[in-house]
Design an enzyme around this catalytic site. Sequence first.
Site, PDB file in Angstrom:
ATOM      1  N   TYR A   3      -3.981   1.514  15.986  1.00  0.00           N
ATOM      2  CA  TYR A   3      -2.695   1.412  16.682  1.00  0.00           C
ATOM      3  C   TYR A   3      -2.828   1.231  18.185  1.00  0.00           C
ATOM      4  CZ  TYR A   3      -0.420   3.120  12.428  1.00  0.00           C
ATOM      5  OH  TYR A   3       0.046   3.245  11.144  1.00  0.00           O
TER       6      TYR A   3
ATOM      7  N   ARG B 137       0.857  -1.189   0.000  1.00  0.00           N
ATOM      8  CA  ARG B 137       0.000   0.000   0.000  1.00  0.00           C
ATOM      9  C   ARG B 137       0.893   1.240   0.000  1.00  0.00           C
ATOM     10  NH1 ARG B 137      -2.864   2.925   4.939  1.00  0.00           N
ATOM     11  NH2 ARG B 137      -3.867   4.547   3.717  1.00  0.00           N
TER      12      ARG B 137
ATOM     13  N   ASN C 149      -7.425   1.780  10.128  1.00  0.00           N
ATOM     14  CA  ASN C 149      -6.068   1.935  10.648  1.00  0.00           C
ATOM     15  C   ASN C 149      -6.194   1.916  12.161  1.00  0.00           C
ATOM     16  OD1 ASN C 149      -5.416   2.427   7.995  1.00  0.00           O
ATOM     17  ND2 ASN C 149      -4.990   4.605   8.269  1.00  0.00           N
TER      18      ASN C 149
ATOM     19  N   HIS D  20      -3.010  11.021   0.858  1.00  0.00           N
ATOM     20  CA  HIS D  20      -2.457  10.770   2.202  1.00  0.00           C
ATOM     21  C   HIS D  20      -1.787  12.062   2.682  1.00  0.00           C
ATOM     22  CE1 HIS D  20      -1.043   7.331   4.992  1.00  0.00           C
ATOM     23  NE2 HIS D  20      -0.651   8.441   5.567  1.00  0.00           N
TER      24      HIS D  20
ATOM     25  N   GLU E 257      -3.692  -0.262   8.272  1.00  0.00           N
ATOM     26  CA  GLU E 257      -2.485   0.069   9.026  1.00  0.00           C
ATOM     27  C   GLU E 257      -2.593  -0.521  10.419  1.00  0.00           C
ATOM     28  OE1 GLU E 257      -1.410   4.263   9.328  1.00  0.00           O
ATOM     29  OE2 GLU E 257      -1.904   4.578   7.226  1.00  0.00           O
TER      30      GLU E 257
ATOM     31  N   GLU F 148      -7.501   8.737   6.629  1.00  0.00           N
ATOM     32  CA  GLU F 148      -7.697   9.302   7.971  1.00  0.00           C
ATOM     33  C   GLU F 148      -8.132  10.765   8.039  1.00  0.00           C
ATOM     34  OE1 GLU F 148      -4.129   8.676  10.198  1.00  0.00           O
ATOM     35  OE2 GLU F 148      -4.386   6.522  10.282  1.00  0.00           O
TER      36      GLU F 148
END
Length: 497
Positions: A326, A94, A324, A139, A395, A184
């Site tokens: 985290y 990606r 995504n 992005h 992600e 995002e």
Amino acid sequence: MLLALVVVSIALWSSGCAVDLSFPPGFLFGSATSAYQVEGAWNVSDKGESIWDRFTHSQSGNEDGSTGDVATDSYHQWERDMEVAANLSLDYYRFSLSWTRILPNGFANYISEDGKRYYNQLIDGLLAKGIQPVVTIYHWDLPQRLQDLGGWTNPYITDWFADYADVVFSLFGDRVKTWITINEPMLFCDGAYTNTFHLAPGVVDREGVYLCGKNAMVAHGKAYRVYQKKYKAQYNGKLSLSNQLVWYEASTEEDEVWLDIAQQYSYGRFSHPIYSKEGGWPPVIEDHMRNKSSSEGFHQSRLPEFTDEEKELVKGTFDFYAINHYTSRAVRKRRPGEPHGGFPLTGAPDLDLLFERRPDWTEGNEWLYIYPEGLRRMLGWLRDQYGDIPILITENGFSTAEDSLEDHDRVQYYRRYLEQVLLAIKEDGVNVIGYTAWSLIDNFEWMDGYKTKFGLCHVNFSDPLRTRTLRRSGRFYADVIKRRTLDLDSDYRNYEF
Ligand code: PNW
């Protein structure tokens, strides 16, 4: 090895079940980067200036003066990246397109030959190695020319973006079958406009948050409709938008009442318009913002409404959900006198909530507290809200402040988060179709510059060639991909922590 097996069994036992550690047939593994974070070559050929070029070259950019002028020099070293991707046996890579490398002045009336050439060679090079390109159209590196016209707060951005998307579908759609329109919005709208994250364009304006958020939803919708109308029949690709979702839990039992509004504010605002049956903003956020705006003397809600036409335009513009993820946060009511927010959650002044680390979560690095179960719960929440949509994790990854090749903490992070992906699939029946490790290589980590490392592969930033060296986590991920299981038996010896 025995120790490793004991660790694995305890982890599984504590998660309440013995799970088969193999990934389902067809499950895809990838890794990711983005244009500004790796390409460098910010002013070669006829490339135009982006907001990140302007921001990092100005006094208000990163404190240590770091820029993406060279970054990992992937514009010149892309073949090295491809070797890394091939060493990992990735199913897909990606990466994102730089808007101003393709359309130097931001508008679609002039297309750069060099931009075409660069991405054509990248896409063809990947395909020659049997690696699928997964392409992010935006992005965060907006053309400065468009920023000067208001950027994401100007509703015309929705047409400029759709025009740009049309160009890249026409140039690369014959070979690119998976597209992420926008990465995002929560970060480049809320994060940037509240300065919770010190991001380009460096404009801080609390109304900007909501104008940007709405325009991002409509821009995505328009780009999706362009594809549907002009390219779908011929190319049959799949599209989505990537949302950054931090899992929330209540700090105490009394705080459970705040969970819904926190979740709808952070997840729903960028999902409900696309994935819900009704479209538009989550009703609870619409009410909240209307009341709040009126109590502040505004005549209209600070959250701009969707017209019925816009609702219809945006609703249903997805082929999968792209997440995504985290980290996680515990949510509680802000007590009088306490500062707002809590890094990294934004919009907090409008919610009056605080976002913190739960004491039993491992600290990790900076904002990245480790709570692997959060990913499983997040995936379950999405399914419960929006139905049985295929979910692609676009992600997930772990950062460190040091440079080491022996990144045991990162290996542990990946193993534990991947285990939760398996539990989501096998125990909860969530339709997760693939997993993307962020990042393929160390790169320009936005406001952290080069201080924070996310790479499966180390990059030597003092070497003009930006030499790439696979880390232990890279070897671990390569083994997971080759064997399609977390049950690496004796190989665990290599990854003990
Ligand atoms: C993402 N959080 O940003 C971006 O898509 C990448 O470009 C970036 O390099 C990567 O994650 C690592 O930061 C995020 O606070 C920023 O949870 C912040 C958060 C999550 C993602």
